[in-house]
Scaffold this motif. Structure first.
Motif, short mmCIF file in Angstrom:
data_model
loop_
_atom_site.label_atom_id
_atom_site.label_comp_id
_atom_site.label_asym_id
_atom_site.label_seq_id
_atom_site.Cartn_x
_atom_site.Cartn_y
_atom_site.Cartn_z
N SER A 152 98.86 -0.08 69.49
CA SER A 152 97.07 0.09 69.97
C SER A 152 96.52 1.24 69.48
N VAL A 153 96.99 2.20 69.79
CA VAL A 153 96.42 3.63 69.50
C VAL A 153 96.14 3.57 67.87
N SER A 195 96.20 1.60 65.48
CA SER A 195 95.11 0.73 65.14
C SER A 195 93.77 1.27 65.33
N ALA A 196 93.31 1.65 66.36
CA ALA A 196 92.33 2.31 66.87
C ALA A 196 91.84 3.51 65.93
N VAL A 197 92.70 4.27 65.67
CA VAL A 197 92.87 5.67 64.93
C VAL A 197 92.57 5.08 63.48
N THR A 205 88.78 4.22 63.09
CA THR A 205 88.08 5.19 62.98
C THR A 205 88.23 6.10 61.76
N LYS A 238 86.42 4.14 58.70
CA LYS A 238 84.97 4.29 58.71
C LYS A 238 84.47 5.42 58.09
N HIS A 239 85.12 6.63 58.58
CA HIS A 239 84.61 7.90 57.86
C HIS A 239 84.99 8.04 56.42
N LEU A 291 91.66 11.79 72.68
CA LEU A 291 92.44 10.84 71.61
C LEU A 291 91.51 10.71 70.51
N GLU A 292 91.48 11.95 69.81
CA GLU A 292 90.24 11.99 68.78
C GLU A 292 90.86 12.43 67.49
N VAL A 293 90.03 11.81 66.65
CA VAL A 293 90.32 12.05 65.15
C VAL A 293 89.54 13.18 64.80
N GLU A 294 90.41 14.46 64.60
CA GLU A 294 89.56 15.67 64.38
C GLU A 294 88.87 15.84 62.82
N SER A 295 89.85 15.47 61.69
CA SER A 295 89.33 15.48 60.57
C SER A 295 90.03 14.63 59.62
N ILE A 296 89.83 14.34 58.66
CA ILE A 296 90.68 13.54 57.59
C ILE A 296 90.43 14.30 56.03
N VAL A 341 87.09 16.13 55.65
CA VAL A 341 86.26 15.72 56.38
C VAL A 341 86.06 15.96 57.71
N VAL A 392 85.86 15.10 61.24
CA VAL A 392 85.14 13.83 62.15
C VAL A 392 85.06 13.78 63.42
N VAL A 393 85.85 14.42 64.38
CA VAL A 393 85.66 14.65 65.81
C VAL A 393 85.14 13.61 66.52
N GLU A 394 85.88 12.47 66.31
CA GLU A 394 85.46 11.10 67.04
C GLU A 394 86.51 10.53 67.83
N ASP A 395 86.23 9.96 69.10
CA ASP A 395 87.27 9.53 69.92
C ASP A 395 87.79 8.17 69.23
N ALA A 396 88.91 7.75 68.99
CA ALA A 396 89.61 6.66 68.42
C ALA A 396 89.16 5.54 69.14
#
Lengths: 115, 226
Positions: free
Chosen positions: A5-6, A8-10, A13, A16-17, A101-106, B6, B8-12
């Motif tokens: 589940s986690v 998929s949510a990641v 996100t 999108k970015h 539960l954060e996407v910090e960067s890509i 890039v 992002v800093v967004e909660d998943a």
């Protein structure tokens, strides 16, 4: 299955970015309280990322230890075994770290500028 | 090709939470109070609903029944003469082990929101994933049965921390078990100090009146700004 589940949510996100660009690295910040198993998350992320712009992307996971702060006496502590009551006065603890539960960067690929 | 970092800093879970807020707006527009009922499989969610939904007086209840597959629980509830809508997670959602905001959103057109005051969303039985995904509810109730043992709050703290009410079910079985209620409540207090808790038996009806009163008072509590 929690990690499925986690992941998929990641992925949602990240895509999108990424805005249509190929993704090579995904950096996450994951708090202790999310109870995510890093190897399991990496396994499922590789799976859900297949045939997307994230396919083959490296997943970096920064672990954030949990920190609680007592509402009554401001004492801070690490909730070993999820003990949320203040170790000093027994008051209620606020989670000040560990819920991330954060996407910090890509890291994405971009066509070299030809101008 | 060159590579660019890039920030992002967004909660998943932001995407889910955004849809959850849209659900909540729709529920509010129809003045429907929504409860997300969660537990491990077999804790007694459906039996509790069978017990409680019959006696709600003027409050018109409806149920959104989440299951991986099948309509066994919805069929059981049909005899209560409340509208029951089935939502199966294997139907286009990959057999997910929980309901998320988008799945609930997909079910909205099938819900008679104009004809009910209280919607109970019976989540898929699971103590882990449902806790992560808000669906637009006003309150979360979690059911923990005494057959599951007294250590569960410590093993699944996120679930026990994100609910507004804990129902400790199957207390009629206590004479046959080594379940230490004091120890369980001590663990619950450790992970979620002060959370309201009720000891109930869906089978015998013990404690059900208090649960029913809690549900009936929920719309009034909901109007108080958080």
């Amino acid at each position: 299955m929690h990690e499925l589940s986690v992941s998929s949510a990641v992925l949602d996100t990240v895509l999108k970015h990424a805005a249509g660009r190929r993704v090579t690295v995904v950096s996450l910040r994951i708090g202790h309280l999310r109870q995510v198993v890093p190897d399991s998350l990496a396994f499922y992320f590789e799976l859900v990322a297949r045939e997307s712009l994230c396919e083959g992307a490296r997943l970096e996971q920064e672990y954030i230890p949990a920190v609680l702060r007592c509402e009554a006496c401001d004492r801070e502590w690490d909730p070993e075994d999820a003990w949320f009551a203040c170790t000093g006065c027994g008051g209620a603890g606020d989670v000040i770290a560990g819920n991330e539960l954060e996407v910090e960067s890509i890291e994405v690929e971009e066509a070299a500028c030809t101008a | 090709m060159h590579r660019v970092k890039v920030r992002v800093v967004e909660d998943a879970l932001d995407a889910n939470n955004t849809i959850a807020r849209a659900n909540r707006d729709d529920f509010d527009r129809h003045d429907v109070t929504v409860v997300n009922l969660m537990s491990a499989p077999g804790a007694g969610k459906t039996t509790l609903l069978e017990r409680v939904l019959g006696g709600l007086g003027d409050v018109r209840a409806g149920v959104l029944e989440g299951d991986v597959q099948g309509s066994y629980d919805a069929d059981r509830l049909a005899s209560l003469h409340v509208p029951v809508t089935q939502l199966n997670t294997d139907n286009g959602f990959g057999g997910e082990c929980h309901l998320d905001a988008n799945m609930v959103r997909s079910a909205l057109p099938a819900l008679p929101l104009g004809e009910i005051d209280l919607l109970v969303i019976e989540n898929v039985g699971n103590l882990v994933c449902p806790a992560e995904f808000h669906v637009g509810e006003d309150a979360r109730i979690m059911v923990s049965s005494v057959t599951e043992g007294e250590d569960k709050p410590l093993k699944y703290p996120l679930m026990f921390r994100t609910c507004e009410l804990v129902l400790v079910n199957k207390i009629d079985l206590l004479p046959h078990l080594e379940f230490d209620m004091e120890r369980f409540l001590h663990h619950l207090e450790a992970v979620h100090p002060g959370v309201p808790r009720m000891l109930v038996s869906a089978r015998t009806g013990e404690g059900i009146d208090a649960f029913r009163d809690w549900l009936l008072e929920l719309p009034a509590r909901r109007e108080v700004p958080a």
